[in-house]
Design an enzyme around this catalytic site. Structure first.
Site, short mmCIF file in Angstrom:
data_model
loop_
_atom_site.label_atom_id
_atom_site.label_comp_id
_atom_site.label_asym_id
_atom_site.label_seq_id
_atom_site.Cartn_x
_atom_site.Cartn_y
_atom_site.Cartn_z
N ASP A 196 36.74 41.07 73.41
CA ASP A 196 38.33 41.61 73.59
C ASP A 196 38.01 41.17 71.28
O ASP A 196 37.96 40.98 70.43
CB ASP A 196 39.50 40.51 74.22
CG ASP A 196 39.72 40.12 75.32
OD1 ASP A 196 38.99 40.86 75.63
OD2 ASP A 196 40.22 39.84 75.39
N GLU B 169 33.24 39.35 78.14
CA GLU B 169 34.47 37.89 77.60
C GLU B 169 34.48 37.10 79.35
O GLU B 169 34.11 36.05 79.37
CB GLU B 169 35.16 38.44 77.16
CG GLU B 169 35.76 37.51 76.54
CD GLU B 169 36.63 37.04 75.36
OE1 GLU B 169 36.77 37.99 75.15
OE2 GLU B 169 38.42 36.53 75.41
N TYR C 92 34.46 8.38 85.75
CA TYR C 92 34.72 7.50 86.71
C TYR C 92 33.56 6.42 87.13
O TYR C 92 33.90 5.44 87.53
CB TYR C 92 34.68 7.95 88.76
CG TYR C 92 35.66 8.68 88.31
CD1 TYR C 92 36.86 7.77 89.02
CD2 TYR C 92 35.81 10.40 88.47
CE1 TYR C 92 38.05 8.76 89.45
CE2 TYR C 92 37.27 10.61 89.06
CZ TYR C 92 38.22 9.94 89.43
OH TYR C 92 39.34 10.80 89.78
#
Lengths: 380, 712
Positions: A260, A208, A111
C-alpha cells in the site's frame, strides 16, 4: 513437528548437536541462578534489550542489527520478580520439549507453563498469551537461540504459489498445483524443514495481503510471468521473511514488493529489506537488502489517473509515522524515498493496492505490475 | 459593668413578645395614643437578669437539650477555674438525676437535677449569693487573665433558667475550710432586682453530699465521692427542664472533651437512667469500654507502659456500673496564669477615657498622665511614657483630669502608631504538647497522635496562643469527614462549628499535602480527629453563649501554622506506613514466586529444591528487612539504619497495636507453601510474622498489656 530421522541423516545429526547446545544454554541459565543464590549475589538473567534504542543500522550490510545493550532481569525487583519466574518456567518447558524431541506453538507454550502459583489465591503464572510470547522472545535473545532451536513455532501465516517445487518435512510439494488457496507458508522455513527442489521462477512478487494475492493468482500471473507469488498478511511473519530471504539468497531470485501507499506499507517494505526492531537479532537471516518496492507509488494517483474515491485521508498518526519513517537512517539518505514520502505527505492521502482495481479489475496484474517490471521502475 | 448597669438606650432593647402584640392594638385606637409624659412613666431601668431571662438563647438556653448541656458546662467551667486558681488538682463529679423517670416515652423533655461537685477552694458564706444569684457578678470580667469563664453570667443564668422552668431554687453546698462545717444554702434569684433570695441557710457536715451514694451500684463504690478527695469544695444542684441525649453536642461529649483539654482533672459522671426516646447517634469520638471487674484488675496489675514523652496510653475512659470515669491523665497542674495590664494597641478610645477617669478617681484626682501610662498599661517604658506625654503636648506631671478630649484622642492615635513590644505572654498557660497528647490518648482511640504548640502571638493587643493536635487511624471511622474539636481556654466549643475561626483554618489547610483526601474548601476526609485550642486572656467569641471564636486573621493564621506542623508529622507517618506496606507487599511478591523458581531450577539442573527455596527465601527476607524492622514487637531491635524522626519527636505518639490491624487488610495468609515453615532469620522472626498476620489483637487482658508496650 515430528522429525523424520530417515530423510537426511546428516541433518538429523546436526539437529541433535544443535539441541544439545540449546540444552546446555538452559542448564547454564539455571546454574547461574542457583550459584548466585548460594553466594548471596544478585539473582538475575541478562537479556539483550529489544528496543529502538538498542538497534543499530549497519549501513555496509544494509540491515538493522541489535546493539549491545543488555538489561538485567532481577528476582529481587518488585517489577521484575514475576517475569523472572516466568522466564525460568519457560526455560524449563523448553528443556522438556528438547528432551522429548517435540515442538509446541506459542499458544501451546502458554498453556504448558500455565498454572496457579502455589500458595496464592488463584494467581496464575501467566495472565495471558501476550505475557508468555514476550518471555519467549526474551529467552530467544538471552539464549542466543532461534525460536525453532527452542522447539517453538508460531501460527502459520502467509501463502505461496508459483513455479517451484519444495520439500516440506519430507513431503514434496509442487507449488504449481496449489489451487486457489496456495501453499501455506509454515512458521519455520529453515533448511531442515524446507528444501528447494526445482525452481523455474525468475523472480518473486510479494504482495501485502491475500486479497491482492488472490487477484494475481486468479489471473495466473505467476504462470504468465514465470514467478513465485507470496503474501504475508500485513507485516510478514518470520516464516515468510525467512523463506523470501532463502529464495533470494539461495536461488538468487529478486524480490519485488507490491504494498500500500501509506506509512504502514513503507514500514513493511522496510522490515522485509532491513529487518524489524523487535527482531533485530534475527536480521542477519531475515533481511533482504536488495528487495524492491514497485508500488503503489504516491505519484500513481496522477500517473494512472485514479478516481478521487480511492483517497483515504492521512491521519495525524499517519503523518507522524511518515515523518518517523522518513527519518530512519536507511531512508534518510535515500533521495527516492525522501521524494516518495514527501509526495505522499503532499498528496495528503494514502492509497491501498486495491485502489488500482477502480481502473479495471485486472489492471494491476495485466498492466500495472508488468509495466513497472519492464521499465524497472521501482524503489530500492 | 456593675449590678446597676443601665442600658444607654432608654427604650427597652429587647422587645418582649407581649410588647409586640400590643402595638397594633394601639394603632387601631388613635385616641389613646401615648404622650411623652405617659411614655416617660413607663420608662424605667431594665435589670440585666430580666433582660437575659427573656433572651435566654443569648446565653445558650435555646432548647431543653442545650439548656441541660449549658448548665453542666457553666458549673464545670466554674469548678475547674476555681480549682486552678487555688492550685488544686481537680476532682469533679457530675450527676444528672432524672426526676420524672415515669414520663411517657413520647415526652420531649423531662425534669432533671444537675449537680456538679468539685474539690475547689469553696466559697465564703457572704459571697454565695453574689456568685450564684447575680448576673454579671464575677472576678473574671475586669482582668486580663486566661480563664474559662469571662463574664460572670454562666452559673447564675443556669440557676435562673432552672427557676424559670421548674420554680425550684439552687441548692449549694460549700465548704471553704476543711476544719469547719459546710454551708447548705438554697437560693432563688429575683430577676427584677438581680439579687438572690435565700430560702435555706444552715451549716452541715454533709459534704460531699452523701445522698448520691445510693443512686446505683456504681455510686456505692467507696471511690465515688470519697470525702478524702473532696476536703474542701462546692456542690451546686439545679433543677431544670431539659432533655438528655447522647451523641453530638451532648453532655457526654462535652465531658469527654473537657477531659481531653484538662488531662489533670479526674471527672466522674453519673448519667440519668433514661435517655430521651429519640434515636441516639453513636458517639464517634470514643467508645467507652464496658469493663468488668476482672479486666479492671488485669489492667491495674499490668505494668504501666512508659513512653519517652511520659504519656501513658493505658488511661482511657471507663464506663461501668452506671458511672463514667474519665481518669486523670497527669498529676501536673499547669502553672497558674498571670494577670496582665492591657496593651495600648488593644484598647478603644472609650475604654481609654473610662480608664483615665477610673485612675483619677482612684488617686483622688492626683494621678499624673505619666503614672497612668506606666501603671495601667503593659509594655510602656518610662522613656515611651514621656514620649507619649510630649507627643500630645502635655507634661509628664499633667494630671489626667486636665487633659482635653482632643488630647486624649491624640493619645489614642499615638498608641496606634507607636512602635511597642508585643504584650507579655507569660500570662498564657497553654495545655502543652505533652498534655495535649495525654488528653487525646485518653479520649481518642487512634494509632497516631501528633501535637503542636505555637509561640504566643497577639491580636488587637491581646496575647493568645494556638495549639493543635491530631489523632489518626486506629478505631476512627475511615470514610467520614474529619472531626474538629475546638477549645477556648480549655473549654470545649460544641456549637456553630462552621462560624468558628478554627473550622475555617482546618478547611483552608492543604491536607492533601499530607496524604489525606480533602474536597475543595472543606474538611479533610479520613480517620482523623483534629483538635484546636486557643488560649488567651480574652477569647473573642462571636456571641455571649461562647460557641465560636471570631475570625481574626492573626488567629486563623496561627491555627493554620499549628495544623500544618501536625499535618507534616502525619504526612511523614503516612508515607512511612505506605512504605511499610509496600515492603511487606514486596516480600509477599518474592515469596510467592520463589517456590515456582525453585521447582523449575530443580527440574533443569537438579539443584535441591528445598535448599534453594530456603536460600532464596532468606535472601528475600534479608532484602525486605525494612518491613520487619518497623513491624517488630520490640520496635527497634531489627536493624533500622535511618534515624527515625518521628520516634524522637516529643509531639508524636504512636500506638502500633492499633496500627497493625490496618496492615492486615491486605491479606498475607498462605504466602508460604505449607511444606516449608518460614525460616527464623532474625531470632524473633516467628513472633514478628505472627504480629503481622494475626488479625487485630482481641481484647484479652494479656494481649492488651503486651501491645501497649509497643509504644515508644
Amino acid at each position: 513437528m515430528a522429525k523424520k530421522p530417515n530423510t537426511n541423516s546428516t541433518l538429523s545429526k546436526r539437529i541433535k548437536s544443535r539441541d544439545k547446545e540449546t540444552l546446555g544454554k538452559i542448564v547454564n541459565l539455571a546454574d547461574n541462578v542457583s550459584k548466585s543464590a548460594s553466594k548471596g549475589a544478585d539473582i538475575a538473567i541478562a537479556i539483550p534489550t529489544r528496543s529502538r534504542s538498542n538497534t543499530v543500522w549497519n549501513k555496509k550490510r544494509g540491515i538493522l542489527e541489535m546493539g549491545t545493550a543488555i538489561a538485567s532481569r532481577e528476582l529481587f525487583n518488585l517489577s521484575q520478580a514475576k517475569q523472572f519466574m516466568q522466564t525460568i518456567l519457560h526455560g524449563n518447558s523448553i528443556r522438556e520439549l528438547i528432551e522429548a524431541e517435540k515442538t509446541l506453538s506459542l499458544r501451546g507454550m502458554f498453556y504448558k507453563a500455565l498454572h496457579t502459583i502455589a500458595g496464592t489465591k488463584g494467581e496464575k503464572t501467566f495472565a495471558g498469551q501476550d505475557e508468555s510470547d514476550t518471555i519467549l522472545e526474551d529467552l530467544e535473545v538471552s539464549l542466543c537461540s532461534l525460536r525453532e532451536e527452542l522447539h517453538i513455532y508460531a501460527k502459520k501465516r502467509g501463502t505461496m504459489i508459483g513455479n517451484i517445487t519444495i520439500v516440506d518435512s519430507g513431503d514434496e510439494i509442487d507449488c504449481r498445483h496449489m489451487g486457489s488457496g496456495g501453499y501455506a507458508i509454515p512458521s519455520i522455513t529453515e533448511p531442515n524443514v524446507i528444501q528447494f527442489k526445482k525452481c523455474e521462477a525468475k523472480f518473486v512478487l510479494h504482495v501485502e495481503k491475500d486479497t491482492v494475492w488472490g487477484r494475481f493468482n486468479e489471473d495466473r500471473f505467476w504462470q504468465k510471468h514465470n514467478c513465485i507469488l507470496t503474501e504475508g498478511s500485513g507485516q510478514p511473519p518470520r516464516g515468510v521473511r525467512r523463506l523470501l530471504r532463502r529464495l533470494n539468497e539461495e536461488l538468487g531470485l529478486p524480490i519485488y514488493c507490491l504494498l500500500d501507499c501509506d506509512p504502514w506499507g513503507h514500514y513493511i517494505y522496510s522490515v522485509i529489506k532491513q529487518g524489524s526492531i523487535a527482531l533485530a537479532f534475527e536480521s542477519e537471516r531475515l533481511a533482504i537488502p536488495d528487495a524492491k518496492f514497485i508500488g503503489v507509488r504516491a505519484r500513481d494517483y496522477a500517473d494512472c489517473g485514479l478516481s478521487d474515491d480511492v483517497q483515504i485521508a492521512l491521519s495525524d498518526t499517519d503523518l507522524k509515522r511518515a515523518r518517523e519513517i522518513a527519518a530512519y537512517p536507511w531512508f534518510k539518505d535515500h533521495r527516492g524515498w525522501q521524494k516518495e514520502i514527501a509526495q505522499m505527505q503532499k498528496n495528503g492521502f494514502k492509497m491501498e493496492v486495491e485502489s488500482l482495481i477502480t481502473k479495471d479489475i485486472s489492471y494491476v496484474t495485466e498492466e500495472y505490475v508488468p509495466e513497472r517490471l519492464k521499465k524497472k521502475d521501482w524503489l530500492d | 459593668m456593675s449590678q446597676s448597669t443601665v442600658l444607654d438606650n432608654k427604650k427597652a432593647p429587647a422587645p418582649a413578645p407581649e410588647d409586640r402584640k400590643i402595638i397594633p392594638v394601639i394603632r387601631s385606637v388613635p385616641k389613646t395614643r401615648e404622650t411623652a409624659e405617659s411614655m416617660a412613666a413607663k420608662q424605667k431601668d431594665i435589670s440585666v437578669s430580666e433582660f437575659f431571662a427573656k433572651n435566654r438563647h443569648l446565653l445558650g438556653f435555646d432548647n431543653p437539650r442545650k439548656a441541660l448541656l449549658t448548665s453542666v458546662k457553666e458549673a464545670v467551667d466554674n469548678s475547674l477555674d476555681a480549682c486552678e486558681e487555688a492550685g488544686i488538682i481537680a476532682n469533679l463529679t457530675i450527676v444528672i438525676e432524672d426526676l420524672q423517670p415515669d414520663r411517657p416515652p413520647t415526652a420531649k423533655q423531662s425534669r432533671y437535677r444537675v449537680t456538679v461537685i468539685d474539690n475547689g477552694p469553696g466559697i465564703v458564706r457572704r459571697q454565695v449569693e453574689n456568685v450564684f444569684g447575680r448576673l454579671l457578678f464575677g472576678s473574671k470580667f475586669h482582668r486580663l487573665k486566661m480563664s474559662r469563664g469571662q463574664q460572670g453570667i454562666g452559673i447564675s443564668a443556669a440557676g435562673m433558667y432552672g427557676l424559670i422552668t421548674t420554680g425550684r431554687p439552687m441548692v449549694i453546698h460549700t465548704r471553704p475550710s476543711s476544719k469547719k462545717p459546710a454551708h447548705l444554702i438554697e437560693l432563688a434569684m429575683n430577676t427584677k432586682t438581680n439579687r438572690a433570695e435565700v430560702t435555706v441557710d444552715q451549716e452541715t457536715e454533709d459534704f460531699p453530699p452523701q445522698r448520691f451514694k445510693t443512686l446505683n451500684s456504681g455510686t456505692r463504690d467507696t471511690d465515688f465521692l470519697n470525702p478524702d478527695h473532696y476536703i474542701t469544695g462546692t456542690s451546686v444542684s439545679i433543677e431544670l427542664e431539659g432533655r438528655y441525649q447522647k451523641g453530638r453536642a451532648s453532655v457526654d461529649e462535652f465531658l469527654e472533651l473537657v477531659a481531653i483539654a484538662n488531662p489533670h482533672a479526674r471527672i466522674t459522671f453519673v448519667p440519668p437512667t433514661r435517655v430521651a426516646a429519640d434515636d441516639q447517634e453513636d458517639l464517634p469520638l470514643i467508645n467507652a469500654i464496658p469493663a468488668d471487674a476482672t479486666e479492671l484488675a488485669a489492667s491495674a496489675t499490668a505494668l504501666p507502659a512508659t513512653a519517652t514523652n511520659g504519656v501513658d496510653p493505658t488511661l482511657t475512659t471507663i464506663e461501668r456500673n452506671g458511672i463514667i470515669l474519665f481518669p486523670r491523665g497527669t498529676d501536673q497542674l499547669h502553672p497558674e496564669t498571670k494577670e496582665i495590664q492591657p496593651h495600648p494597641k488593644g484598647i478603644e478610645l472609650g475604654i481609654l477615657i473610662q480608664m483615665l477617669r477610673d485612675f483619677e478617681a482612684a488617686n483622688r484626682g492626683g494621678g499624673t498622665l505619666y503614672n497612668f501610662l506606666q501603671e495601667k498599661f503593659c509594655r510602656i517604658s518610662p522613656a515611651k511614657a514621656s514620649e507619649f506625654c510630649h507627643a500630645i503636648h502635655a507634661h509628664s506631671r499633667t494630671k489626667g483630669s486636665d487633659l482635653e478630649p482632643d488630647q486624649v484622642e491624640q493619645l489614642f492615635k499615638e498608641f496606634q502608631e507607636a512602635r511597642l513590644p508585643a504584650p507579655p505572654t507569660d500570662c498564657l498557660a497553654p495545655i502543652g504538647v505533652r498534655q495535649l497528647l495525654a488528653g487525646m490518648l485518653k479520649g481518642v482511640k487512634a494509632e497516631f497522635y501528633a501535637a503542636s504548640s505555637r509561640e504566643p502571638d497577639v491580636y488587637r493587643g491581646r496575647p493568645f496562643q494556638i495549639e493543635a493536635a491530631i489523632a489518626f487511624g486506629g478505631e476512627l471511622p475511615a470514610h467520614d469527614t474529619a472531626r474538629v474539636i475546638r477549645f477556648a481556654n480549655r473549654v470545649p466549643l460544641l456549637f456553630q462549628q462552621s462560624a468558628c475561626s478554627s473550622f475555617k483554618a482546618v478547611a483552608e489547610t492543604g491536607w492533601r499535602n499530607y496524604n489525606l483526601s480533602q474536597p475543595r474548601g472543606s474538611l479533610p476526609v479520613g480517620p482523623l480527629v483534629i483538635m484546636i485550642h486557643m488560649a488567651s486572656v480574652w477569647v473573642p467569641f462571636t456571641s455571649e453563649s461562647k460557641e465560636a471564636i471570631a475570625d481574626y486573621d492573626e488567629i486563623r493564621k496561627e491555627m493554620k501554622l499549628a495544623l500544618m506542623e501536625c499535618g507534616r508529622k502525619l504526612g511523614t507517618y503516612l508515607r512511612k506506613r505506605q512504605k511499610m506496606q509496600r515492603e511487606s507487599a514486596r516480600r509477599d511478591v518474592f515469596e510467592r514466586y520463589i517456590g515456582e523458581i525453585a521447582k523449575a531450577i530443580n527440574a533443569i539442573n537438579g539443584t535441591d529444591t528445598q535448599k534453594l527455596y530456603d536460600t532464596l527465601l532468606a535472601e528475600a527476607r534479608k532484602r525486605t528487612a525494612i518491613a520487619d524492622a518497623q513491624l517488630d514487637e520490640d520496635g527497634k531491635t531489627i536493624k533500622n539504619d535511618q534515624p527515625d524522626e518521628l520516634k524522637t519527636d516529643e509531639g508524636v505518639v504512636l500506638v502500633e497495636s492499633r496500627a497493625s490491624h490496618l496492615l492486615d487488610t491486605q491479606s498475607t495468609e498462605g504466602t508460604t507453601p505449607s511444606t516449608t515453615p518460614p525460616p527464623d532469620t532474625n531470632g524473633n522472626g516467628n513472633g514478628n510474622s505472627d504480629h503481622v498476620k494475626l488479625p487485630a489483637p482481641p481484647q484479652k487482658p494479656k494481649k492488651k498489656s503486651d501491645n501497649t508496650d509497643t509504644l515508644f
